[in-house]
Structures are given as structure tokens and as C-alpha cells.
Design a protein around this motif. Structure first.
Motif, short mmCIF file in Angstrom:
data_model
loop_
_atom_site.label_atom_id
_atom_site.label_comp_id
_atom_site.label_asym_id
_atom_site.label_seq_id
_atom_site.Cartn_x
_atom_site.Cartn_y
_atom_site.Cartn_z
N PRO A 100 0.80 -1.23 0.00
CA PRO A 100 0.00 0.00 0.00
C PRO A 100 0.83 1.28 0.00
O PRO A 100 0.31 2.34 -0.33
CB PRO A 100 -0.82 -0.11 1.28
CG PRO A 100 0.03 -0.93 2.18
CD PRO A 100 0.75 -1.90 1.29
N ILE A 101 2.12 1.21 0.33
CA ILE A 101 2.93 2.43 0.45
C ILE A 101 3.10 3.14 -0.90
O ILE A 101 2.87 4.36 -0.98
CB ILE A 101 4.29 2.11 1.09
CG1 ILE A 101 4.11 1.54 2.49
CG2 ILE A 101 5.19 3.34 1.12
CD1 ILE A 101 3.45 2.48 3.45
N PRO A 102 3.49 2.45 -1.99
CA PRO A 102 3.60 3.17 -3.27
C PRO A 102 2.28 3.76 -3.74
O PRO A 102 2.24 4.84 -4.31
CB PRO A 102 4.11 2.11 -4.25
CG PRO A 102 4.73 1.07 -3.43
CD PRO A 102 3.99 1.09 -2.13
N GLN A 103 1.19 3.05 -3.46
CA GLN A 103 -0.11 3.57 -3.85
C GLN A 103 -0.45 4.85 -3.08
O GLN A 103 -0.97 5.81 -3.67
CB GLN A 103 -1.18 2.52 -3.62
CG GLN A 103 -0.98 1.27 -4.46
CD GLN A 103 -1.92 0.16 -4.08
OE1 GLN A 103 -2.88 0.36 -3.36
NE2 GLN A 103 -1.64 -1.03 -4.57
N ALA A 104 -0.13 4.87 -1.81
CA ALA A 104 -0.38 6.07 -1.01
C ALA A 104 0.53 7.22 -1.44
O ALA A 104 0.10 8.38 -1.50
CB ALA A 104 -0.17 5.76 0.47
N LEU A 105 1.80 6.92 -1.76
CA LEU A 105 2.71 7.96 -2.24
C LEU A 105 2.24 8.56 -3.56
O LEU A 105 2.30 9.78 -3.77
CB LEU A 105 4.12 7.38 -2.40
CG LEU A 105 4.90 7.12 -1.13
CD1 LEU A 105 6.21 6.42 -1.46
CD2 LEU A 105 5.17 8.42 -0.40
N ILE A 106 1.78 7.70 -4.46
CA ILE A 106 1.31 8.19 -5.76
C ILE A 106 0.06 9.04 -5.60
O ILE A 106 -0.07 10.09 -6.23
CB ILE A 106 1.07 7.01 -6.72
CG1 ILE A 106 2.40 6.35 -7.08
CG2 ILE A 106 0.36 7.48 -7.98
CD1 ILE A 106 2.25 5.05 -7.82
N LEU A 107 -0.85 8.61 -4.74
CA LEU A 107 -2.07 9.39 -4.51
C LEU A 107 -1.73 10.76 -3.93
O LEU A 107 -2.29 11.79 -4.35
CB LEU A 107 -3.01 8.63 -3.58
CG LEU A 107 -4.36 9.26 -3.32
CD1 LEU A 107 -5.13 9.39 -4.62
CD2 LEU A 107 -5.14 8.45 -2.32
N THR A 108 -0.80 10.80 -2.99
CA THR A 108 -0.37 12.08 -2.42
C THR A 108 0.31 12.94 -3.48
O THR A 108 0.06 14.16 -3.55
CB THR A 108 0.59 11.82 -1.25
OG1 THR A 108 -0.05 10.97 -0.31
CG2 THR A 108 0.98 13.12 -0.58
N ALA A 109 1.15 12.34 -4.32
CA ALA A 109 1.84 13.08 -5.37
C ALA A 109 0.85 13.64 -6.40
O ALA A 109 1.05 14.75 -6.91
CB ALA A 109 2.86 12.20 -6.07
N ILE A 110 -0.21 12.91 -6.69
CA ILE A 110 -1.21 13.39 -7.64
C ILE A 110 -1.92 14.62 -7.08
O ILE A 110 -2.12 15.61 -7.80
CB ILE A 110 -2.21 12.27 -7.98
CG1 ILE A 110 -1.55 11.21 -8.85
CG2 ILE A 110 -3.45 12.82 -8.69
CD1 ILE A 110 -2.37 9.96 -9.04
N VAL A 111 -2.27 14.58 -5.81
CA VAL A 111 -2.96 15.72 -5.19
C VAL A 111 -2.04 16.94 -5.15
O VAL A 111 -2.45 18.06 -5.48
CB VAL A 111 -3.45 15.34 -3.78
CG1 VAL A 111 -3.97 16.54 -3.04
CG2 VAL A 111 -4.52 14.27 -3.87
N ILE A 112 -0.78 16.75 -4.77
CA ILE A 112 0.16 17.87 -4.71
C ILE A 112 0.42 18.43 -6.09
O ILE A 112 0.46 19.65 -6.28
CB ILE A 112 1.46 17.43 -4.02
CG1 ILE A 112 1.19 17.17 -2.53
CG2 ILE A 112 2.56 18.47 -4.18
CD1 ILE A 112 2.34 16.53 -1.81
N SER A 113 0.59 17.57 -7.09
CA SER A 113 0.85 18.05 -8.45
C SER A 113 -0.36 18.78 -9.02
O SER A 113 -0.21 19.73 -9.80
CB SER A 113 1.28 16.91 -9.37
OG SER A 113 0.22 16.01 -9.57
N PHE A 114 -1.57 18.35 -8.66
CA PHE A 114 -2.76 19.07 -9.12
C PHE A 114 -2.78 20.48 -8.55
O PHE A 114 -3.09 21.45 -9.26
CB PHE A 114 -4.03 18.32 -8.73
CG PHE A 114 -5.28 19.03 -9.14
CD1 PHE A 114 -5.67 19.07 -10.47
CD2 PHE A 114 -6.06 19.67 -8.20
CE1 PHE A 114 -6.82 19.73 -10.85
CE2 PHE A 114 -7.21 20.34 -8.57
CZ PHE A 114 -7.60 20.36 -9.90
#
Length: 119
Positions: free
Chosen positions: A71-85
Motif C-alpha cells: 500500500p505504500i507506493p499507492q499512497a505515495l502516488i495518490l499524495t503526489a497526484i494531489v500535490i501536483s494538481f
């Protein structure tokens, strides 16, 4: 499947760097977006793509058994998507304001003093 994702990451990185080297502010923003998406795919790929159970421990077990997704890479990617948006939304507003003030999309026009533009 991993080879296709590796080629897609290479395509996103190469096109993102190419767009960063252009003189347009809009192309610069598109390059940053492409690099961000390539990085998200790289994190996803490094998290080892597995087809298995979700990372949830059932009630009758005390330890999670194989195979499961990390679950860690999935959580990192989700956080990165929100920050990049948020970064992209701020950058679009900033680029619009700069375009209104300078009346140009060229990055070299930002470095020239106003006295040279008036001559």
C-alpha cells in the motif's frame, strides 16, 4: 507488462525534458506535468506490480499472507497526484497573470528590462 511501463516512463521523461527546454511558458508547464506523471509511474513500477489480494488483513488471521499489494507506493502516488494538481492549478493562474502583464508567452521576454521594450 513491466517493459511497456518502462517504455512509457522513458517516453514521458524524454518528452517532459524536451518541453522544459522550449521557450514557451505553457510548454514549460506541460513538461513539468509530464515529468510528474513519469515519476508517478516510476514509483508505481518500483512498488512491484502484483496481482493478488488487497493489503487488508481478514478477521480470522493475524498476519497478512502472500500475495498482496504494497500500500505504500499507492499512497505515495495518490499524495503526489494531489500535490501536483495543486501545483498545476497555481502555475496556470500564475502563467495567466504573467501573460497579462508581459503580453507574451516567451520566457526571454521576462528577462528584458522595460526600457528596452519602450525603444
Amino acid at each position: 507488462m513491466e517493459l511497456v511501463i518502462i517504455l512509457l516512463i522513458a517516453l514521458l521523461y524524454s518528452s517532459g525534458v524536451y518541453m522544459l527546454l522550449r521557450r514557451s511558458m505553457v510548454k514549460l508547464l506541460i513538461g513539468v506535468m509530464l515529468l510528474g506523471n513519469g515519476t508517478n509511474l516510476l514509483i508505481f513500477l518500483m512498488g512491484r506490480i502484483t496481482r493478488g489480494n488487497p493489503p487488508v488483513i481478514p478477521d480470522n488471521l493475524s498476519v497478512l499472507t502472500e500475495p498482496f499489494d504494497d500500500p505504500i507506493p499507492q499512497a505515495l502516488i495518490l499524495t503526489a497526484i494531489v500535490i501536483s494538481f495543486g501545483l498545476q492549478a497555481f502555475s496556470i493562474v500564475l502563467l495567466k497573470r504573467v501573460y497579462v502583464l508581459v503580453n507574451s508567452d516567451d520566457l526571454d521576454d521576462l528577462n528584458t528590462p522595460e526600457e528596452i521594450n519602450d525603444i
